[in-house]
Design a protein around this motif. Structure first.
Motif, mmCIF file in Angstrom:
data_model
loop_
_atom_site.group_PDB
_atom_site.id
_atom_site.type_symbol
_atom_site.label_atom_id
_atom_site.label_comp_id
_atom_site.label_asym_id
_atom_site.label_seq_id
_atom_site.Cartn_x
_atom_site.Cartn_y
_atom_site.Cartn_z
ATOM 1 N N ARG A 93 186.435 90.026 48.991
ATOM 2 C CA ARG A 93 185.100 90.118 49.586
ATOM 3 C C ARG A 93 184.085 90.563 48.542
ATOM 4 O O ARG A 93 182.953 90.096 48.526
ATOM 5 N N TRP A 104 195.785 90.510 52.948
ATOM 6 C CA TRP A 104 196.678 89.412 52.588
ATOM 7 C C TRP A 104 197.949 89.861 51.893
ATOM 8 O O TRP A 104 198.671 89.069 51.292
ATOM 9 N N ASP A 105 198.209 91.144 51.972
ATOM 10 C CA ASP A 105 199.499 91.622 51.461
ATOM 11 C C ASP A 105 199.854 92.851 52.274
ATOM 12 O O ASP A 105 199.705 93.983 51.824
ATOM 13 N N ASN A 117 198.918 103.182 46.872
ATOM 14 C CA ASN A 117 199.274 103.409 48.278
ATOM 15 C C ASN A 117 199.212 102.099 49.063
ATOM 16 O O ASN A 117 200.041 101.828 49.935
ATOM 17 N N THR A 118 198.224 101.274 48.731
ATOM 18 C CA THR A 118 198.109 99.976 49.383
ATOM 19 C C THR A 118 199.261 99.058 48.980
ATOM 20 O O THR A 118 199.852 98.374 49.812
ATOM 21 N N ARG A 134 196.563 105.206 54.060
ATOM 22 C CA ARG A 134 196.975 103.974 53.388
ATOM 23 C C ARG A 134 196.069 102.835 53.819
ATOM 24 O O ARG A 134 195.940 102.542 55.001
ATOM 25 N N TYR A 135 195.458 102.220 52.837
ATOM 26 C CA TYR A 135 194.601 101.075 53.121
ATOM 27 C C TYR A 135 195.452 99.815 53.064
ATOM 28 O O TYR A 135 196.210 99.609 52.124
ATOM 29 N N ILE A 136 195.330 98.985 54.084
ATOM 30 C CA ILE A 136 196.157 97.781 54.137
ATOM 31 C C ILE A 136 195.399 96.593 53.557
ATOM 32 O O ILE A 136 194.284 96.293 53.986
ATOM 33 N N ASN A 137 196.015 95.949 52.615
ATOM 34 C CA ASN A 137 195.444 94.712 52.077
ATOM 35 C C ASN A 137 195.683 93.598 53.087
ATOM 36 O O ASN A 137 196.817 93.270 53.403
ATOM 37 N N GLN A 196 188.963 92.236 51.987
ATOM 38 C CA GLN A 196 188.815 93.081 50.798
ATOM 39 C C GLN A 196 190.178 93.704 50.526
ATOM 40 O O GLN A 196 190.631 94.557 51.269
ATOM 41 N N PRO A 197 190.842 93.271 49.459
ATOM 42 C CA PRO A 197 192.232 93.688 49.256
ATOM 43 C C PRO A 197 192.415 95.162 48.915
ATOM 44 O O PRO A 197 193.398 95.762 49.317
ATOM 45 N N LEU A 198 191.497 95.731 48.159
ATOM 46 C CA LEU A 198 191.742 97.086 47.669
ATOM 47 C C LEU A 198 190.551 97.991 47.932
ATOM 48 O O LEU A 198 189.438 97.534 48.156
ATOM 49 N N LYS A 199 190.831 99.268 47.871
ATOM 50 C CA LYS A 199 189.756 100.240 48.047
ATOM 51 C C LYS A 199 189.002 100.415 46.745
ATOM 52 O O LYS A 199 189.572 100.853 45.756
#
Ligand code: SF4
Ligand code: SF4
Ligand code: SF4
Lengths: 258, 532
Positions: B98, A255-256, B355-356, A250-253, A44-47
């Motif tokens: 997802r 695949w990036d 931020n991400t 900070r949420y980590i993607n 899941q790339p983003l929040k």
């Protein structure tokens, strides 16, 4: 003559044991495969959490518990669907628990307690199912998006409930002791191997019981490949299971990673 | 060679790909459709199904080759091997998101969402029911990405084979979704149609069906730096004009600083705020707040756009590239913090995604390592008594607030639950005496989109806009009739553009639309400083 009867008996035994094992295998393997490889492993790339968006983990757990136990999101919309849906799931769950008595020994009191109201629960369950089917059919908007698969799942469960209710009556009632003994045999470690080498245990012959069991097996096999996966899938829903703290943490993607 | 032929509208005989493209171009041709707004009654009624009623509505296609090439999309319309590319792109979407993968799988078609979309409510077109919209993609999913579909074909799984017709349906109805996420609030599993729409749009892009309004803006934001395509000197002129106006009006030395290195605050806002109406009124408001609070701030010509249309399609790179300018500017200007103005989707990107993409922001003051919303800043100042307010300046208004979807359902404000609803309202109450909410089922997390969000604001989408605005207009009408409301305060540039156009359509004065900081700006008592 005896030969033929024995032959039929053997086939029934093989069939009953066979579907039970196949269904359990497909269900467990399919369910876990979906949960792990399809849902969990897809990044899941983003929040994207959504209102009410708790900002802490306990908050998210509470929110999800509200959804799972009380259908909170659903309750915001149509009341009829909310009530019928909740009653259906809740009574279904109670029936599942009640069935534990065929698989555990000694039977805990609270399960036995359920036994007394089993017919009431099953009737409620059936009523909820009827409402759900009727609503699907009668509400033009819902029927527009309904396909055969949607009726299939409901009708299948109705079949299971109906055959279950019927077994309650004297005329159709199978030998519970026999069923229970059979279930315990199935749960023995060596039984699946015996089935594989064509030495199944003797299965109860009651036709209604076999129907009931067959429908359950069908449901289990169908389960992982159908919308019924909403049960496990819900827990991976990013709008529901994410903490709304993107600015703080900070949420980590995946695949990036930046 | 074949390309030139295509442009002429003639295909070589037997050139199937070229003919397919011609057919698609023909089907997707934009034509002006005039629709009459419904009568205002204050009621939001659920319409009966009215199949195909919005099928004719097609937004314009992007044909400028230079832009298409820059964005990495095919330049000549539908590509010959589109089916292959389509499925490859869809596979990529399913593997990268997802949300998309899961939501393809778990919808039970309970119908809880069917009457929750403002486009359905406004049009009655069944394909504007969120679940039906999702099904457009799910049918392809079932056919090509599930085992039974692969084995037994589309009939068996109620799927769709890829066809030109399908492309037309996708283009039509995935551009009648403003990705507002209202449907998702009511879905028992939180299925987010917006995620599906974003993916569908990117899949269409990959085969050469690219909507104009939205992608032109992505192009401008990436190459020129803002959605309006204003060059640096035009920005400077516009902001100087704002500064002159302010100084003339107040007789004070209020600054609208540009590219000031070492300022405390970098302020980013949608470029529409620079001169569109009523947007600019809020810009006056921001400037007054900073001035009066004595905060040193600056705008940036490099980051002259707060908005980020890259969010509207599942193309992470587009969004990331646009967002980059803000953080480059923050570094270059050595600011301590970043504050953002009034905008819905801009805020979602800034608060939830940036931020991400470009964090961690360890070069900012660690007390403000997160971008701040102007409402957070203003409310804090109000609470600390740092701004002197004269509410009587807004005496004439009975104010209500339209929660912008992307803020209401997409982000947190103030770090507290429901901050995104309460903070803007507290700001309004802080500068106005009379505040009344619209009916409960139309505000806060259940807010209705203005009808033009997420790439549907183009003039070519008037039909969708007018019909999609219906629920909000009815709710406003209700509040107006019952409580005499005469001003709707907004925190989104798109909402402002849309509603200031829709109000007159529906017979309400355009002046009843404005920003929250428009109200703030009017009420601030300038001059004598009372300390910060
Ligand atoms: S509410 Fe959710 S599960 Fe129900 S039909 Fe809509 S998208 Fe599907
Ligand atoms: S996201 Fe909004 S516009 Fe799109 S289907 Fe859902 S309610 Fe409608
Ligand atoms: S423009 Fe405003 S109301 Fe419309 S989708 Fe965006 S935030 Fe929502």
């Amino acid at each position: 003559m005896n030969g033929i009867i024995n032959g039929i008996k053997f086939m029934v035994d093989m069939y009953v044991s066979g579907i039970v094992y196949t269904a359990c295998l497909v269900f467990v393997a399919g369910f876990l495969w979906k949960m792990y490889f399809v849902y969990y492993k897809t990044p899941q790339p983003l929040k994207i959490p959504q209102t009410p968006q708790p900002t802490t983990l306990p908050g998210v757990i509470m929110r999800m518990a509200g959804d799972v136990l009380f259908f909170r999101s659903l309750s915001k919309g149509t009341t009829l669907l909310f009530i019928a849906g909740w009653v259906f799931h809740f009574t279904f769950f109670l029936m599942l628990i009640r069935h534990l008595r065929y698989f555990v020994y000694p039977i805990p009191n609270w399960i036995n307690g359920l036994g007394n109201s089993a017919l009431v629960i099953a009737t409620l369950l059936m009523a909820a199912l009827i409402i759900l089917v009727a609503r699907r059919y009668l509400d033009k908007k819902v029927s527009y998006v309904t396909s055969f698969a949607d009726y299939f799942a409901l009708l299948l469960i109705m079949g299971i409930v109906q055959s279950g209710i019927m077994m309650h009556y004297e005329r159709f009632r199978p030998d519970i002791v026999e069923i229970k003994a059979f279930m315990f045999e199935l749960m023995e470690f060596k039984t699946p191997f015996l089935v594989m080498i064509m030495h199944p245990h003797h299965a109860p012959g009651n036709p209604l019981f076999i129907t009931h069991l067959s429908l359950v097996a069908l449901l289990l096999i169908y389960f992982p490949f159908s919308k019924l996966m909403h049960s496990g899938g819900y827990f991976f829903s990013p709008t529901r299971n994410m903490i709304n703290n993107a600015r703080e943490v900070r949420y980590i993607n995946p695949w990036d990673k930046g | 060679m074949a390309d030139e032929k295509k442009a002429e509208g003639h295909c070589n005989e037997g050139n199937e790909a070229c003919e397919a493209n011609e057919r698609i171009q023909e089907h997707l041709k934009f034509s002006k459709i005039k629709v009459k707004p419904p009568k205002l009654t204050g009621e939001i009624n659920i319409p009966d199904l009215n199949p195909n009623s919005m099928f004719e509505v097609k937004p314009q296609l992007l044909t400028a080759k230079e832009m298409l090439a820059h964005l990495g999309y095919p330049t000549d319309g539908l590509i010959p091997n589109w089916k292959e590319v389509f499925l490859r792109k869809m596979d990529e979407m399913l593997k990268k998101y997802r949300s998309v993968r899961l939501y393809m799988d778990i919808c039970v078609k309970c119908g809880a969402c069917v009457d929750k979309c403002h486009y359905y409510l406004g049009t009655g077109d069944p394909l504007n029911m969120p679940v039906a919209r999702q099904e457009l993609m799910r049918k392809v999913y079932r056919r090509y990405f599930t085992l039974p579909g692969k084995l037994f074909g589309s009939r068996f799984v109620n799927g769709s084979d890829l066809s030109e017709e399908l492309l037309v349906m996708w283009y039509t109805y995935f551009y009648q979704c403003s990705e507002c996420r209202r449907c998702s609030v009511f879905c028992p599993y939180g299925i987010d149609t917006a995620e599906i729409t974003m993916a569908a749009r990117e899949i269409l892009n990959s085969v050469g069906i690219v909507q104009k309004y939205l992608h032109e803006i992505i192009f401008k934001a990436q190459t020129i730096g803002n959605n309006l395509g204003m060059q640096q000197n035009a920005i400077i002129n516009a902001l100087e004009f704002v500064q002159d106006e302010l100084q003339e009006e107040t007789g004070l030395d209020i600054k609208v600083p540009i590219d000031v290195e070492g300022a405390d605050v970098l302020f980013v806002t949608p470029s529409a705020d620079f001169f569109a109406s009523p947007h600019i009124e809020s810009l006056y408001g921001y400037a007054k707040v900073f001035h009066q609070a004595g905060i040193s701030w600056t705008m940036s010509t490099h980051a002259s756009e707060g908005g980020n249309f890259g969010m509207f399609v599942h193309n992470y790179e587009h969004m990331k590239k646009i967002n980059k300018r803000i953080w480059e500017a923050a570094r270059d200007l050595k600011v301590k913090r970043v504050v953002g103005g009034e905008c819905g989707h801009m805020w979602r990107v800034l608060s939830s995604f940036s931020n991400t993409m470009w964090g961690p922001f360890d070069y900012l003051d660690q007390n403000y390592k997160r971008p701040q919303h102007i409402c957070e800043v203003t409310l804090d100042l109000l609470n600390r008594g740092a701004l002197k307010i004269d509410k009587s300046a807004n005496e004439e208004f009975i104010v209500t607030m339209h929660d912008s979807c992307q803020v209401a359902r997409g982000m947190e404000l103030g770090g507290v639950p429901n901050g995104q609803f309460d903070i803007p309202r507290d700001v309004i109450r802080g500068v106005c005496d009379k505040f009344v909410d619209m009916p409960a089922e139309t505000i806060r997390e259940r807010t209705f989109c203005c009808g033009a969000g997420q790439g549907l604001l183009g003039d070519d989408m008037m039909a969708t806009r007018v019909k999609g605005a219906m629920p909000r207009m009815q709710a406003y009408h209700y509040a107006k009739r019952e409580s005499g409301v005469n001003f709707v305060a907004l925190i989104c540039a798109i909402c402002k553009a849309q509603l200031s156009k829709m109000f007159p359509e529906y017979g309400i004065a355009m002046e009843e639309v404005g920003g929250i900081h428009q109200l703030v700006g009017r009420a601030i008592v300038l001059g004598a400083k009372e300390g910060v």
